[in-house]
Write an enzyme that holds these catalytic residues in place. Structure first.
Site, PDB file in Angstrom:
ATOM      1  CD  GLU A 220     -29.836  -4.203 -13.013  1.00  0.00           C
ATOM      2  OE1 GLU A 220     -30.401  -3.252 -12.318  1.00  0.00           O
ATOM      3  OE2 GLU A 220     -30.476  -5.159 -12.889  1.00  0.00           O
TER       4      GLU A 220
ATOM      5  CG  ASP B 275     -32.644  -7.539 -13.994  1.00  0.00           C
ATOM      6  OD1 ASP B 275     -31.696  -7.748 -13.110  1.00  0.00           O
ATOM      7  OD2 ASP B 275     -33.583  -6.443 -13.645  1.00  0.00           O
TER       8      ASP B 275
ATOM      9  CB  ILE C 289     -31.067 -10.495  -8.902  1.00  0.00           C
ATOM     10  CG1 ILE C 289     -30.150 -11.671  -8.680  1.00  0.00           C
ATOM     11  CG2 ILE C 289     -32.053 -10.548  -7.766  1.00  0.00           C
ATOM     12  CD1 ILE C 289     -29.562 -11.606  -7.439  1.00  0.00           C
ATOM     13  CG  ASP C 290     -36.728  -7.411 -12.320  1.00  0.00           C
ATOM     14  OD1 ASP C 290     -36.341  -6.275 -12.214  1.00  0.00           O
ATOM     15  OD2 ASP C 290     -37.833  -7.605 -12.599  1.00  0.00           O
TER      16      ASP C 290
ATOM     17  CB  THR D 181     -31.652  -6.108  -6.269  1.00  0.00           C
ATOM     18  OG1 THR D 181     -31.317  -6.566  -7.557  1.00  0.00           O
ATOM     19  CG2 THR D 181     -30.311  -6.241  -5.330  1.00  0.00           C
TER      20      THR D 181
ATOM     21  CG  ASP E 196     -35.484  -3.619 -15.397  1.00  0.00           C
ATOM     22  OD1 ASP E 196     -35.064  -4.443 -14.594  1.00  0.00           O
ATOM     23  OD2 ASP E 196     -35.198  -2.347 -15.474  1.00  0.00           O
TER      24      ASP E 196
END
Length: 302
Positions: A69, A88, A90-91, A93, A240
């Protein structure tokens, strides 16, 4: 794919996910920047975690491609048939910066543009999901603890599948996303209203419940675990959904287009609908949901 040891990739991704989780838990997300708008945010931790993940994967699998990402370039970055890690860091955030415990690292491997391995780890709950194509998927609580010292068992997902009913019995995940104007936003807003409305007025779905976990990967994993019946999303990206898609599929779930009529959807389509594994009723529930969308269609660029 015969040349790729998918189980070995999975095990490597689990190790990396735990390292990423420690970084996330140790972080103090005070440096926050925005991308598209005020709700599309990124932190230094997102970027640091992606750098670590990319370095670890480059060392272990130097011939594989990488799509993340935080290094994605619109109109440039693509997912090809080459084995590609889709990440990702940190999915969720927004959840992360609020210390709301629904955020995760999502690590997927795509082969021939299809999800082949998925690892999703929520460090706040020490909750791990994993899946390997043709090898099944699982959920594990207290995953980072040592065996015999509190580590939970790996619970196989997709067993004892229950039938699906109609929308009145369904628990459905939806997300507003970061685009808050234009036709895509209007399609979502109209559909949310129709889903919630009473059936007596002629166009309502009277859905059993709507939920927003704030993380596409965790929504997909909740579908895989049978905790959600269906998840509808437009606007998210391949990173994602890649890992969660594999986990969902291996649990008997199905991913289709978020736009009516699309029984097949590409990894990078940006418009998705996930339905949990079931002994019956998957297609019927998807078609009932599509009727709630009506003539609407979401269209997102890359």
């Amino acid at each position: 794919m015969a040349d790729v040891d998918l189980q070995a990739v999975h095990d490597t991704l689990v190790s990396i996910a735990f390292e990423a989780g420690r970084m996330i838990l140790a972080a103090n997300p005070t440096s926050i920047s925005t991308k598209m708008n005020a709700v599309d945010i990124v932190t230094e931790t997102d970027q640091a975690v992606e750098r670590m993940v990319a370095a670890r994967l480059q060392s272990a699998y130097p011939s594989f491609a990488f799509v993340g990402e935080e290094t994605y370039q619109a109109g440039v970055t693509t997912i090809t048939a080459q084995p590609t890690f889709v990440v990702d860091p940190i999915d969720g955030t927004t959840n992360f910066v609020h210390a709301f415990p629904n955020a995760c690292v999502s690590l997927g491997l795509a082969v021939d543009r299809q999800p082949a391995v998925g690892v999703v780890y929520n460090p706040f709950q020490d909750l791990l999901f994993g899946g390997v194509r043709a090898g099944g998927s699982y959920m594990q609580r207290n995953a980072s603890l040592a065996a015999g010292q509190g580590q939970g068992p790996r619970v196989r997902l997709g067993q004892g599948l229950r039938p699906l009913g109609d929308l009145r019995a369904a628990l459905v995940a939806v997300e507003w996303g970061s685009q808050r104007d234009g036709e895509n936003f209007e399609v979502k807003a109209r559909t949310f209203r129709r889903l919630a409305a009473a059936r007596e007025n002629g166009d309502g779905g009277m859905v059993g419940g709507l939920r927003s976990l704030g993380s596409a990967a965790l929504n997909l994993c909740a579908c895989a675990a049978g905790q959600l019946d269906l998840y509808w999303e437009g606007g998210c990206y391949a990173w994602d959904v890649a890992a969660g898609w594999c986990i969902l599929s291996e649990a008997g779930g199905r991913m289709v287009s978020g736009n009516p009529g699309g029984w097949e959807t590409a990894l990078d389509s940006r418009v998705y609908m996930a339905v949990r594994g079931a002994s019956s009723g998957q297609e019927e529930l998807v078609e009932e949901f599509w009727k709630m969308i009506g003539d609407g269609k979401m269209d997102y660029t890359h």
